[in-house]
Design a protein around this motif. Structure first.
Motif, PDB file in Angstrom:
ATOM      1  N   SER A  91       0.703  -1.064   0.006  1.00 22.58           N
ATOM      2  CA  SER A  91       0.066   0.062  -0.086  1.00 22.58           C
ATOM      3  C   SER A  91       0.877   1.016   0.025  1.00 22.58           C
ATOM      4  O   SER A  91       2.069   1.132   0.471  1.00 22.58           O
ATOM      5  CB  SER A  91      -0.954   0.018   1.354  1.00 22.58           C
ATOM      6  OG  SER A  91      -0.068  -0.019   2.441  1.00 22.58           O
ATOM      7  N   ALA A  92       0.585   2.583  -0.311  1.00 18.65           N
ATOM      8  CA  ALA A  92       1.180   3.527  -0.599  1.00 18.65           C
ATOM      9  C   ALA A  92       1.682   4.001   0.931  1.00 18.65           C
ATOM     10  O   ALA A  92       0.835   4.090   1.532  1.00 18.65           O
ATOM     11  CB  ALA A  92       0.271   4.761  -1.461  1.00 18.65           C
ATOM     12  N   VAL A  93       2.709   4.635   0.941  1.00 18.03           N
ATOM     13  CA  VAL A  93       3.226   4.853   2.041  1.00 18.03           C
ATOM     14  C   VAL A  93       2.968   6.681   2.089  1.00 18.03           C
ATOM     15  O   VAL A  93       3.014   7.279   1.279  1.00 18.03           O
ATOM     16  CB  VAL A  93       5.040   5.068   1.958  1.00 18.03           C
ATOM     17  CG1 VAL A  93       5.468   5.783   3.191  1.00 18.03           C
ATOM     18  CG2 VAL A  93       5.548   3.700   1.918  1.00 18.03           C
ATOM     19  N   SER A 141       5.817   2.528  -1.987  1.00 16.22           N
ATOM     20  CA  SER A 141       4.569   1.622  -1.412  1.00 16.22           C
ATOM     21  C   SER A 141       5.386   0.678  -0.350  1.00 16.22           C
ATOM     22  O   SER A 141       6.616   0.185  -0.514  1.00 16.22           O
ATOM     23  CB  SER A 141       3.988   0.522  -2.307  1.00 16.22           C
ATOM     24  OG  SER A 141       4.760  -0.087  -2.969  1.00 16.22           O
ATOM     25  N   LYS A 142       4.430   0.098   0.715  1.00 13.27           N
ATOM     26  CA  LYS A 142       5.202  -0.754   1.700  1.00 13.27           C
ATOM     27  C   LYS A 142       4.092  -2.017   2.094  1.00 13.27           C
ATOM     28  O   LYS A 142       2.847  -1.597   1.890  1.00 13.27           O
ATOM     29  CB  LYS A 142       5.453   0.084   2.944  1.00 13.27           C
ATOM     30  CG  LYS A 142       5.933  -0.696   4.178  1.00 13.27           C
ATOM     31  CD  LYS A 142       6.092   0.283   5.374  1.00 13.27           C
ATOM     32  CE  LYS A 142       7.500   0.966   5.130  1.00 13.27           C
ATOM     33  NZ  LYS A 142       7.543   1.957   6.213  1.00 13.27           N
ATOM     34  N   SER A 143       4.663  -2.873   2.476  1.00  9.23           N
ATOM     35  CA  SER A 143       3.867  -4.135   3.031  1.00  9.23           C
ATOM     36  C   SER A 143       3.908  -4.202   4.341  1.00  9.23           C
ATOM     37  O   SER A 143       5.217  -4.008   4.841  1.00  9.23           O
ATOM     38  CB  SER A 143       4.305  -5.275   2.178  1.00  9.23           C
ATOM     39  OG  SER A 143       5.616  -5.779   2.267  1.00  9.23           O
ATOM     40  N   HIS A 193       2.830   2.036   9.120  1.00  6.96           N
ATOM     41  CA  HIS A 193       3.225   2.989   8.210  1.00  6.96           C
ATOM     42  C   HIS A 193       3.622   4.348   9.007  1.00  6.96           C
ATOM     43  O   HIS A 193       4.408   5.176   8.651  1.00  6.96           O
ATOM     44  CB  HIS A 193       1.898   3.506   7.293  1.00  6.96           C
ATOM     45  CG  HIS A 193       1.917   2.492   6.155  1.00  6.96           C
ATOM     46  ND1 HIS A 193       2.919   1.809   5.721  1.00  6.96           N
ATOM     47  CD2 HIS A 193       0.726   2.441   5.544  1.00  6.96           C
ATOM     48  CE1 HIS A 193       2.315   1.076   4.755  1.00  6.96           C
ATOM     49  NE2 HIS A 193       1.094   1.298   4.589  1.00  6.96           N
ATOM     50  N   TYR A 194       3.498   4.321  10.470  1.00 11.02           N
ATOM     51  CA  TYR A 194       3.618   5.491  11.018  1.00 11.02           C
ATOM     52  C   TYR A 194       4.846   5.014  12.468  1.00 11.02           C
ATOM     53  O   TYR A 194       4.096   4.121  13.069  1.00 11.02           O
ATOM     54  CB  TYR A 194       2.547   6.255  11.715  1.00 11.02           C
ATOM     55  CG  TYR A 194       1.774   6.737  10.550  1.00 11.02           C
ATOM     56  CD1 TYR A 194       2.112   8.153   9.862  1.00 11.02           C
ATOM     57  CD2 TYR A 194       0.574   6.201   9.870  1.00 11.02           C
ATOM     58  CE1 TYR A 194       1.075   8.481   8.833  1.00 11.02           C
ATOM     59  CE2 TYR A 194      -0.279   6.450   8.868  1.00 11.02           C
ATOM     60  CZ  TYR A 194       0.083   7.711   8.177  1.00 11.02           C
ATOM     61  OH  TYR A 194      -0.617   8.194   7.374  1.00 11.02           O
TER      62      TYR A 194
END
Length: 664
Positions: free
Chosen positions: A147-149, A155-157, A252-253
């Motif tokens: 998904s988009a960072v 993107s990152k999984s 993501h964060y």
């Protein structure tokens, strides 16, 4: 097979304690079933996309789907999309795993228990003992589609493992020892995972989130509790959104707090109470705004996120005093009831008072409270109202203070109780110090009483312009010799004399436009200041701009000011950034931490500072470190080896394992 961590992947440990989220319908209502949750998540492509570990890792994109379709000869839904079916089993032959540690045995324990000869469930992991109180198992790893960072950067999984408790507990049955167990499991896995999600029943979730907020001291990574009102096994449920939201934010964060996620909202964990047993929005935070709102966009309120500003490593506090209780006042309450409530072994009481901190104005009641306080019992007043704070605005409230009762400001009942249990468990604190700390914010659990919500907040166009002018002047000072720095004037419009300007009364800039310009300028300034080792300008940016500027990303590289200062060996700037809330666990787009860059350049003092603040090598650091250390060994470079050792590298074992060994 235990996998190395690529740069575009984050790792999350899911600690599944029990609760509605993973239950099935039985003869007696909802009941937990071991390993049902993990296998269900594995079967849903939104929670597990094994194509991430195959040639089709871009299958969630248009290009990836077309490549996959042409290679397979089938035009079926994208394997990375939520509607896809489980892929052919041959793509999962490698069964990737993640090593997870716990203070309790995990799964199949034949090596630990001679009477355990067969597995009760084929999904049980094999457990080994690491030490007297530490156990390890290689748990199946699941991975989300890319998904988009947020904020750009590709993107990152999210790769995660589910550490399932045995037995699974209804949250009504959780006790202090279970809070200690959760804190211990986070501590044991802190070095190897980027974030933690705790699946928990909703009934006592706010007690657990409050307790953990204090027990997880100097936290530098994201911890999120979540659960569900309707289990994942039901067609219509809130479990999917809650778990996916918690995983996404955790992956993501870096929000270094103990949080609670429910119904598209991330709350500070010690600010919430369960307010509904029926609605899907079961929790509310009446006295503090959400940290994150999840809609089409994920909006993080960075200004309210707590950041560690002390140079201390993370540790879990593993003791809570059980001798605390809550007493709710009511009209006509007998003084004898109050006196009996305060008898030993009680050491602390949360007194739920009327309104803004009021109580019956009776001499016998005041005497009972004063006697308890004189004996060393810590009594803290909070409001029975869901929203608001206690104060001394009324005479009845002042009488409580005179009796030795401590105002608890706007803390929730769950937070006040767990905070009191936490402070009373610290033997190094006196009763007077506990009383003082109950009125001070430790983890953002209460609003500072010295700050008046009615105080005017300046936000004029002129003040914004003055700030921008000062920022631009600092840019010039950093980029040129001081003698050649021109003065920048932006306050007057060119081509207009004063009478004409007054006559037309132009609105040359709105406050919003000026603030937007500031928001663009400050990240550039703080990165430039970090590169030039200008701690004064760094402090100016942090004090003047939004607090999030200290962790702003450099376009392209994804490096923070801490990365830049560490890479250049700027000790003063690194110290200033760390004491201003810079996150030591941030990784740039190459997957590297600030500690890696400092050690790679042999900046020993910077490495010492970062390690003191809890920094650890992580992500793609490991493979590069191994090569650097081996080269240093061959070259006899003692300084480089000493620096890597300070960064946590086990130098003696570099040649024994192709994956670098990092001291825990």
């Amino acid at each position: 097979m235990n996998l190395s961590q690529p740069a575009n992947e984050s790792r999350v440990l899911v600690i599944y304690t029990g609760g509605t989220i993973g239950m099935l319908v039985g003869n007696q209502g909802y009941v937990p079933e071991p390993y049902f949750l993990t296998e269900t998540l594995r079967s849903q492509s939104r929670f597990h996309d094994p194509f991430q570990d195959s040639l089709f890792s871009n299958s969630a994109t248009v290009e990836g789907f077309r490549e996959w379709s042409s290679n397979s000869g089938r035009a079926t839904p994208s394997p990375g999309s939520p509607i896809s079916t489980r892929p052919p089993i041959e793509l999962e032959h490698h069964h990737p795993t993640l090593a997870v540690r716990s203070s309790r045995p995990i799964g199949y324990t034949s090596s630990l228990d001679p009477n355990s000869s067969t597995r009760l469930n084929k999904n049980e992991p094999v457990c080994t003992r690491i030490s007297d109180s530490v156990y390890e198992a290689h748990l199946p790893s699941l991975v989300t589609p890319h998904s988009a960072v947020p904020g750009g950067g590709g993107s990152k999984s999210i790769r995660y493992a589910v550490l399932e408790w045995n037995p699974l507990l209804d949250s009504s049955n959780l006790e202090i020892e279970d809070w200690v167990r959760i804190a211990t499991e986070i501590e044991l896995n802190y070095a190897t995972f980027d974030a933690f999600v705790i699946l928990h029943g909703t009934d006592t979730m706010s007690y657990t989130s409050s307790a953990l907020s204090f027990m997880l001291e100097d936290l530098g990574k994201t911890v999120i509790l979540t659960g569900a009102q309707i289990p994942l096994s039901q067609l219509r449920n809130d479990a999917v959104d809650n778990l996916m939201g918690a995983l996404t934010i955790a992956g993501h964060y870096i929000i270094p707090e103990c949080c609670l996620y429910f119904n598209h909202t991330l709350f500070r964990g010690n600010r919430v109470s369960k307010t509904s047993s029926y609605d899907l929005s079961a929790f509310s935070s009446p006295n503090f705004p959400p940290l994150v709102n999840v809609g089409i966009d994920i909006v993080v309120n960075w200004d309210d996120v707590i950041r560690q500003t002390s140079l201390r490593r993370f540790k879990a506090h593993k003791v809570m005093s059980p001798y605390v209780a809550t007493l709710r006042l009511f009209p006509g309450i007998a003084a004898a009831t109050v006196s009996a409530f305060f008898m030993p072994p009680i050491r602390g009481v949360i007194l739920e008072t009327f309104g803004a901190g009021n109580a019956p104005e009776r001499a016998d009641l005041a005497k009972a409270l004063k006697d308890a306080s004189d004996r060393g019992v810590v009594v803290v007043a909070i409001s029975q109202c869901t929203k608001g704070t206690v104060s001394d605005a009324y005479q009845t409230g002042r009488n409580l203070i005179q009796a030795g009762v401590i105002p608890g400001c706007d803390m929730t009942p769950e937070c006040a109780l767990t905070k009191l249990g936490y402070l009373l468990s610290k033997s190094e604190l006196s009763v007077q110090e506990v009383r003082q700390l109950m009125g001070n914010p430790l983890r953002g659990e209460l609003t500072r009483s010295s700050i008046s919500p009615l105080a005017p907040q300046p936000s004029t166009v002129e003040q914004n312009l003055d700030t921008i002018q000062l920022v631009l002047s600092k840019f010039v000072r950093l980029s040129r010799p001081p003698s050649s720095a021109p003065q920048i004037i932006i306050s007057e419009a060119p081509g207009l004399d004063k009478p004409a300007e007054d006559a037309t009364a132009p609105w040359s800039w709105t406050a919003g436009e000026a603030a937007s310009t500031e928001a663009v300028l400050f990240p550039f300034l703080i990165h430039l200041a970090a590169a030039r080792d200008d701690a004064e300008s760094i402090s100016y940016c942090i004090e003047t701009a939004s607090g999030s500027v200290v962790n702003s990303f450099e376009p392209g590289s994804g490096r923070s000011p801490l990365h830049i200062a560490a890479m250049n060996g700027h000790v003063k700037s690194v110290d200033t950034l760390l004491r201003s809330g810079a996150l030591v666990h941030l990784r740039d787009t190459l997957g590297h931490t600030a500690l890696y860059y400092a050690a790679r350049q042999s900046h020993e003092q910077v490495v010492d500072l970062l390690v003191e603040a809890g920094a650890r090598l992580a992500g793609l650091d490991m493979g590069y470190v191994s090569l650097a250390v081996q080269n240093a060994i061959r070259a006899g470079d003692e300084k480089t080896l000493r620096t890597w050792s300070k960064a946590g590298v086990d130098i003696a074992n570099v040649y024994k394992d192709p994956v670098i060994q990092v001291n825990q």
